[in-house]
Design a protein around this motif. Structure first.
Motif, PDB file in Angstrom:
ATOM      1  N   ILE A   7       0.746  -1.366  -0.480  1.00  0.00           N
ATOM      2  CA  ILE A   7      -0.043   0.189  -0.217  1.00  0.00           C
ATOM      3  C   ILE A   7       1.122   1.008   0.345  1.00  0.00           C
ATOM      4  N   MET A   8       1.548   1.149   1.135  1.00  0.00           N
ATOM      5  CA  MET A   8       2.565   2.782   1.083  1.00  0.00           C
ATOM      6  C   MET A   8       3.488   2.741   0.070  1.00  0.00           C
ATOM      7  N   ALA A   9       4.339   1.467  -0.662  1.00  0.00           N
ATOM      8  CA  ALA A   9       5.612   1.527  -1.117  1.00  0.00           C
ATOM      9  C   ALA A   9       5.501   2.495  -2.568  1.00  0.00           C
ATOM     10  N   LYS A  10       6.523   3.182  -3.306  1.00  0.00           N
ATOM     11  CA  LYS A  10       6.281   3.587  -4.674  1.00  0.00           C
ATOM     12  C   LYS A  10       7.321   3.715  -4.872  1.00  0.00           C
ATOM     13  N   ASP A  11       7.696   3.201  -6.405  1.00  0.00           N
ATOM     14  CA  ASP A  11       9.441   3.738  -6.590  1.00  0.00           C
ATOM     15  C   ASP A  11       9.699   5.337  -7.099  1.00  0.00           C
ATOM     16  N   SER A  12      10.331   5.350  -7.132  1.00  0.00           N
ATOM     17  CA  SER A  12      10.628   7.078  -7.612  1.00  0.00           C
ATOM     18  C   SER A  12      10.639   7.127  -8.679  1.00  0.00           C
ATOM     19  N   PRO A  13      10.225   8.246  -9.402  1.00  0.00           N
ATOM     20  CA  PRO A  13      10.140   8.773 -10.846  1.00  0.00           C
ATOM     21  C   PRO A  13      11.987   8.589 -11.435  1.00  0.00           C
ATOM     22  N   ASN A  14      12.737   8.702 -10.521  1.00  0.00           N
ATOM     23  CA  ASN A  14      13.946   9.240 -10.694  1.00  0.00           C
ATOM     24  C   ASN A  14      14.831   7.471 -11.495  1.00  0.00           C
ATOM     25  N   GLN A  15      13.737   5.975 -11.047  1.00  0.00           N
ATOM     26  CA  GLN A  15      14.129   5.014 -11.177  1.00  0.00           C
ATOM     27  C   GLN A  15      15.327   4.878 -12.724  1.00  0.00           C
ATOM     28  N   PRO A  16      15.954   4.769 -13.286  1.00  0.00           N
ATOM     29  CA  PRO A  16      16.831   4.865 -14.204  1.00  0.00           C
ATOM     30  C   PRO A  16      16.114   4.059 -14.823  1.00  0.00           C
ATOM     31  N   ALA A  17      16.790   3.693 -16.022  1.00  0.00           N
ATOM     32  CA  ALA A  17      15.896   3.370 -17.556  1.00  0.00           C
ATOM     33  C   ALA A  17      16.782   1.607 -17.281  1.00  0.00           C
ATOM     34  N   PRO A  18      16.144   0.116 -17.698  1.00  0.00           N
ATOM     35  CA  PRO A  18      16.805  -1.078 -17.465  1.00  0.00           C
ATOM     36  C   PRO A  18      18.139  -1.500 -18.097  1.00  0.00           C
ATOM     37  N   LYS A  19      19.065  -1.693 -18.293  1.00  0.00           N
ATOM     38  CA  LYS A  19      20.228  -1.498 -19.124  1.00  0.00           C
ATOM     39  C   LYS A  19      20.441  -2.970 -18.958  1.00  0.00           C
ATOM     40  N   PRO A  20      21.311  -3.300 -20.318  1.00  0.00           N
ATOM     41  CA  PRO A  20      22.071  -4.798 -20.493  1.00  0.00           C
ATOM     42  C   PRO A  20      22.545  -5.405 -19.477  1.00  0.00           C
ATOM     43  N   LEU A  21      22.695  -6.413 -18.706  1.00  0.00           N
ATOM     44  CA  LEU A  21      22.949  -7.187 -18.147  1.00  0.00           C
ATOM     45  C   LEU A  21      24.327  -7.650 -17.539  1.00  0.00           C
ATOM     46  N   THR A  22      24.616  -7.333 -18.830  1.00  0.00           N
ATOM     47  CA  THR A  22      26.693  -7.503 -18.493  1.00  0.00           C
ATOM     48  C   THR A  22      26.923  -6.048 -17.930  1.00  0.00           C
ATOM     49  N   ALA A  23      26.184  -5.133 -18.140  1.00  0.00           N
ATOM     50  CA  ALA A  23      26.393  -3.411 -18.107  1.00  0.00           C
ATOM     51  C   ALA A  23      26.408  -2.931 -16.494  1.00  0.00           C
ATOM     52  N   TYR A  24      25.551  -4.080 -15.712  1.00  0.00           N
ATOM     53  CA  TYR A  24      25.617  -3.350 -14.167  1.00  0.00           C
ATOM     54  C   TYR A  24      26.531  -4.378 -13.368  1.00  0.00           C
ATOM     55  N   PHE A  25      27.975  -5.267 -14.100  1.00  0.00           N
ATOM     56  CA  PHE A  25      29.030  -5.547 -14.134  1.00  0.00           C
ATOM     57  C   PHE A  25      30.148  -4.535 -14.049  1.00  0.00           C
ATOM     58  N   GLU A  26      29.371  -3.158 -14.649  1.00  0.00           N
ATOM     59  CA  GLU A  26      30.762  -2.442 -15.016  1.00  0.00           C
ATOM     60  C   GLU A  26      31.346  -2.005 -13.788  1.00  0.00           C
ATOM     61  N   VAL A  27      30.479  -1.453 -12.532  1.00  0.00           N
ATOM     62  CA  VAL A  27      30.879  -1.065 -11.707  1.00  0.00           C
ATOM     63  C   VAL A  27      31.995  -1.224 -11.132  1.00  0.00           C
ATOM     64  N   LEU A  28      31.971  -2.577 -11.200  1.00  0.00           N
ATOM     65  CA  LEU A  28      33.630  -3.717 -10.827  1.00  0.00           C
ATOM     66  C   LEU A  28      34.757  -3.067 -11.461  1.00  0.00           C
ATOM     67  N   LYS A  29      34.480  -2.661 -12.345  1.00  0.00           N
ATOM     68  CA  LYS A  29      35.836  -2.036 -12.902  1.00  0.00           C
ATOM     69  C   LYS A  29      36.566  -1.254 -11.830  1.00  0.00           C
ATOM     70  N   HIS A  30      35.415  -1.106 -12.011  1.00  0.00           N
ATOM     71  CA  HIS A  30      36.389   0.955 -10.271  1.00  0.00           C
ATOM     72  C   HIS A  30      36.476  -0.062  -9.392  1.00  0.00           C
ATOM     73  N   GLN A  31      37.282   0.894  -9.107  1.00  0.00           N
ATOM     74  CA  GLN A  31      38.299  -0.004  -7.331  1.00  0.00           C
ATOM     75  C   GLN A  31      36.951   0.325  -6.275  1.00  0.00           C
ATOM     76  N   ASP A  32      36.523   2.132  -6.900  1.00  0.00           N
ATOM     77  CA  ASP A  32      35.896   1.953  -5.376  1.00  0.00           C
ATOM     78  C   ASP A  32      34.709   1.224  -5.397  1.00  0.00           C
ATOM     79  N   ALA A  33      34.281  -0.055  -5.659  1.00  0.00           N
ATOM     80  CA  ALA A  33      33.022  -0.502  -5.924  1.00  0.00           C
ATOM     81  C   ALA A  33      34.124  -1.638  -4.228  1.00  0.00           C
TER      82      ALA A  33
END
Length: 416
Positions: free
Chosen positions: A199-225
């Motif tokens: 009832i209460m939860a609502k996704d933010s309008p700032n929800q990013p567009a879906p990306k290709p599956l492989t794109a999610y692991f791009e962050v692992l190329k960044h040492q900060d992750a």
């Protein structure tokens, strides 16, 4: 590669209004409530462990592994949830996870769990509850700008206070109805919260567009992750590892009843949960780096003191209260920084960082059991984890100048 500045741009706009005028309060409350009850059942085997181990005659290593399995399963499933959050949204992802947990626990109750293997299977089901972390935090985070991230993530993350409910009520209910019945009884509040969440939860309008599956692991190329996974592996890993293990520790060390051990555990967990929003808010004011520096120093010192196995219950309880509060404070601080650095990837990053925290918790809980079985004491388990806190401190010292001079310098209205 580590192009920090390119990844730092926040999705939510800078909001000069006060925190309570910003964001979406019903979603924030729904995220907290869902997280709270999910955490209640995630660590449920910890308070029940003294009773289960007595019935089944488990060794210290078996006890340690039993309470650690939900943590490891939750860590792995957080990666799955992180992917789903970015593809189908946090609300739907959370709904799916809640249904799996409710159905799994009800099946365990109706069929009965009477073997050690059965408890491990229940632990895997409970891992879906632990994976709620990768849903509740992005659900709340996407509604708030960078200047409010520490406070918003702290409030949503305070749902780890659900571990208090498990420590308080699971041993009492088990004593009255049997520990198998606790699995079924837990479904009642879970079902109520599921309805409230829908009832209460609502996704933010700032929800990013879906990306290709492989794109999610791009962050692992960044040492900060990887750094964030380490930092949270110590703060949250220490918190959840102790939450799952303290009932066993108090019963073994001081021969307390499961109910009394549950009360002691609840007090420690409450301290760690209560201060999480203050850790986030403090990081908003002075920066997460300064906050975490103090956290790692104090946590390492307290864990070393605990490793001496205090013989007086008030002293031991005081030390655990201090270390849990310190780690809880650090949990809030870590997630003040993560959204500043990876706002557009907050779903997968919450999953990855949560995975690091879950692995840390699995290691601590299982290592205490193995240390007890191999040496007759949990001393080395605590000492090694204190060493990990110092490793995290060294890592923070290494990255802080680069963070402040690259992506941190471009933040508007926020500190790191």
């Amino acid at each position: 590669m580590d192009g920090g500045a390119a990844m730092a741009a926040p999705v939510a706009k800078h909001d000069k209004s006060g925190f309570w005028q910003a964001g979406h309060k019903p979603t924030l409350f729904a995220a907290f409530l869902y997280f709270d009850l999910a955490f209640m059942v995630w660590v449920m085997l910890g308070p029940l462990a003294p009773i289960i181990s007595k019935e089944m005659g488990l060794s210290p290593a078996q006890k340690g592994l039993m309470v650690a399995v939900p943590t490891l399963a939750g860590a792995i499933l957080r990666l799955v949830n992180g992917l789903l959050v970015d593809r189908i949204g946090p609300k739907k992802t959370g709904a799916i996870g809640q249904i799996i947990v409710i159905v799994g626990l009800m099946c365990g109750y109706l069929l009965g769990v009477d073997s050690y293997g059965g408890t491990l299977a229940i632990g895997v089901v409970l891992g879906f509850a632990g994976a709620s972390f990768a849903v509740a935090l992005p659900l709340a985070s996407r509604w708030y700008g960078p200047e409010h991230q520490g406070t918003a993530m702290g409030i949503a993350g305070m749902g780890n206070s659900g571990t208090v409910l498990a420590a308080l009520f699971a041993p009492i209910l088990a004593k009255t109805f049997g520990w198998n019945a606790v699995l079924g009884l837990a479904c009642i509040p879970l079902a109520i919260v599921f309805v409230a969440y829908m009832i209460m939860a609502k996704d933010s309008p700032n929800q990013p567009a879906p990306k290709p599956l492989t794109a999610y692991f791009e962050v692992l190329k960044h040492q900060d992750a990887w750094w964030f996974m380490l930092f949270y592996g110590v703060t949250f890993g220490g918190f959840v590892g102790l939450s799952a293990s303290l009932s066993i520790w108090f019963t073994d060390q001081f021969a307390l009843t499961p109910v009394m051990a549950g009360y002691c555990t609840a007090a420690c967990v409450f301290a760690g949960s209560l201060v999480r929003p203050f850790g986030g808010a403090t990081a908003d004011r002075i920066g997460g780096i300064k906050t975490l520096t103090g956290v790692y120093i104090l946590a390492a010192a307290t864990l070393v003191a605990i490793s001496t196995n205090p013989t007086a219950l008030p002293v031991a309880l005081g030390l655990f209260l201090l270390v849990m509060a310190t780690l809880g404070f650090g949990n809030g601080a870590v997630f003040q920084i993560v959204p500043q650095r990876f706002q557009k990837e907050i779903g997968i990053m919450t999953g990855l960082v949560g995975f690091g925290g879950g692995v840390g918790g699995f290691y601590l809980a299982s290592s205490l059991g193995f240390a007890k079985q191999l040496t007759g004491s949990t001393q080395y388990g605590f000492l090694i984890f204190a060493g990990l806190a110092l490793v995290a401190l060294a890592g923070l010292t290494v990255v802080k100048r680069r963070w402040r001079s690259t992506w941190g310098a471009e933040l508007v209205g926020a500190k790191i």
